[in-house]
Scaffold this motif. Sequence first.
Motif, short mmCIF file in Angstrom:
data_model
loop_
_atom_site.label_atom_id
_atom_site.label_comp_id
_atom_site.label_asym_id
_atom_site.label_seq_id
_atom_site.Cartn_x
_atom_site.Cartn_y
_atom_site.Cartn_z
N PHE A 71 141.95 113.03 -8.10
CA PHE A 71 142.47 113.75 -9.18
C PHE A 71 142.53 112.94 -10.37
N SER A 72 142.17 113.61 -11.65
CA SER A 72 142.38 113.07 -12.95
C SER A 72 143.52 113.65 -13.47
N GLY A 73 144.34 114.49 -13.01
CA GLY A 73 145.33 114.99 -13.61
C GLY A 73 146.66 115.04 -12.58
N PRO A 74 147.41 116.09 -12.58
CA PRO A 74 148.59 116.12 -11.70
C PRO A 74 147.97 116.89 -10.49
N PRO A 75 148.18 116.61 -9.43
CA PRO A 75 147.24 117.20 -8.47
C PRO A 75 147.94 118.65 -8.15
N LEU A 76 149.06 118.98 -8.32
CA LEU A 76 149.72 120.31 -8.17
C LEU A 76 149.24 121.28 -9.30
N ALA A 77 148.74 120.77 -10.39
CA ALA A 77 148.35 121.44 -11.55
C ALA A 77 146.86 121.74 -11.53
N THR A 78 146.26 121.06 -10.77
CA THR A 78 144.71 121.20 -10.75
C THR A 78 144.11 122.09 -10.24
N PRO A 79 143.28 122.94 -10.91
CA PRO A 79 142.73 123.94 -10.05
C PRO A 79 141.62 123.53 -9.18
N LEU A 80 141.86 123.82 -7.86
CA LEU A 80 140.97 123.41 -6.78
C LEU A 80 140.38 124.48 -5.97
N GLY A 81 139.02 124.54 -5.88
CA GLY A 81 138.29 125.52 -5.03
C GLY A 81 138.65 125.56 -3.43
N VAL A 82 139.46 124.73 -3.03
CA VAL A 82 139.98 124.84 -1.59
C VAL A 82 141.45 125.62 -1.78
N ALA A 83 141.97 125.55 -2.83
CA ALA A 83 143.48 126.29 -3.26
C ALA A 83 142.88 127.54 -3.24
N ALA A 84 141.66 127.97 -3.93
CA ALA A 84 141.22 129.32 -3.95
C ALA A 84 140.92 130.08 -2.54
N VAL A 85 140.56 129.20 -1.51
CA VAL A 85 140.14 129.38 -0.23
C VAL A 85 141.51 129.90 0.50
N VAL A 86 142.55 128.91 0.42
CA VAL A 86 143.80 129.32 0.94
C VAL A 86 144.48 130.48 0.18
N LEU A 87 144.34 130.84 -1.03
CA LEU A 87 144.90 131.88 -1.68
C LEU A 87 144.41 133.05 -0.99
N ALA A 88 143.09 133.24 -0.85
CA ALA A 88 142.19 134.56 -0.45
C ALA A 88 142.71 134.78 0.92
N GLY A 89 142.89 133.66 1.75
CA GLY A 89 143.41 134.03 3.32
C GLY A 89 144.98 134.44 3.19
N THR A 90 145.49 133.96 2.39
CA THR A 90 147.08 134.35 2.14
C THR A 90 147.06 135.85 1.69
N VAL A 91 146.29 136.11 0.73
CA VAL A 91 146.31 137.46 0.18
C VAL A 91 145.90 138.51 1.35
N ALA A 92 144.80 137.99 1.96
CA ALA A 92 144.17 138.92 3.01
C ALA A 92 145.32 138.96 4.17
N ALA A 93 145.86 138.20 4.43
CA ALA A 93 146.97 138.19 5.51
C ALA A 93 147.98 139.01 5.15
N GLY A 94 148.49 138.56 3.81
CA GLY A 94 149.66 139.69 3.20
C GLY A 94 149.49 141.20 3.05
N LEU A 95 148.28 141.40 2.48
CA LEU A 95 147.85 142.78 2.61
C LEU A 95 147.78 143.62 3.84
N ALA A 96 146.83 142.82 4.69
CA ALA A 96 146.75 143.25 6.03
C ALA A 96 148.34 143.61 6.78
N GLY A 97 149.02 142.85 6.66
CA GLY A 97 150.31 142.82 7.25
C GLY A 97 151.02 143.94 6.78
N LEU A 98 151.13 144.22 5.32
CA LEU A 98 151.68 145.43 4.66
C LEU A 98 151.12 146.81 5.28
#
Length: 194
Positions: free
Chosen positions: A62-89
């Motif tokens: 990381f060149s900056g703060p890890p929690l504030a760095t836009p990561l491709g893998v974080a987008a994958v987790v977010l997509a899975g999270t949104v899919a699970a949440g919407l399917a659950g609802l």
Amino acid sequence: MSDDTRFEPTDRSEYDLVRAANVIVPLSPLRKARVCGALALLGALAAPVVATLPAAVRDAAFSGPPLATPLGVAAVVLAGTVAAGLAGLGLVALHRRLARGPEPTDDAVWSFLAIEDALTGIGFVTGGLGVGVGLSLLASGHWGVDALDALRRNGVEPYLSVSTVPVTPRLTSAVGLVAGLAVLAATVVAVDRE
């Protein structure tokens, strides 16, 4: 529709009988919704996983703060999270519709089963894979810099910063927490209203 599977066949509706013989995952829609809520809630682990990376990995990846760095893998987790949440609802809404009545007609039974199976696939497969694979890649730095080098040699960059997709581990965790709790709360409200 009951969440209890101990009924005798003569006590079940036609929908329950057709569903028992044809549904892919033999859980009630409400139980499936709870699994989806748990998967969405797991997405909230993105920030803690990244925050606890060893210092050597943070310095190397990381060149900056890890929690504030836009990561491709974080987008994958977010997509899975949104899919699970919407399917659950969606599964909670399906459960409420079936519990509220009237019982679906013969033709509508198959439509409801198709909707249930589609929501189950979205929640379990898309949500489960997105959250599971994404969190595994985010956690790969816990095995050290050598593990990251081995992944890079195989073409995998778990901490690739993607500025075009501004999804940070912090954002992913916030969405996971909200989505997971919303689905789990909806399952409780759905049971209480019956």
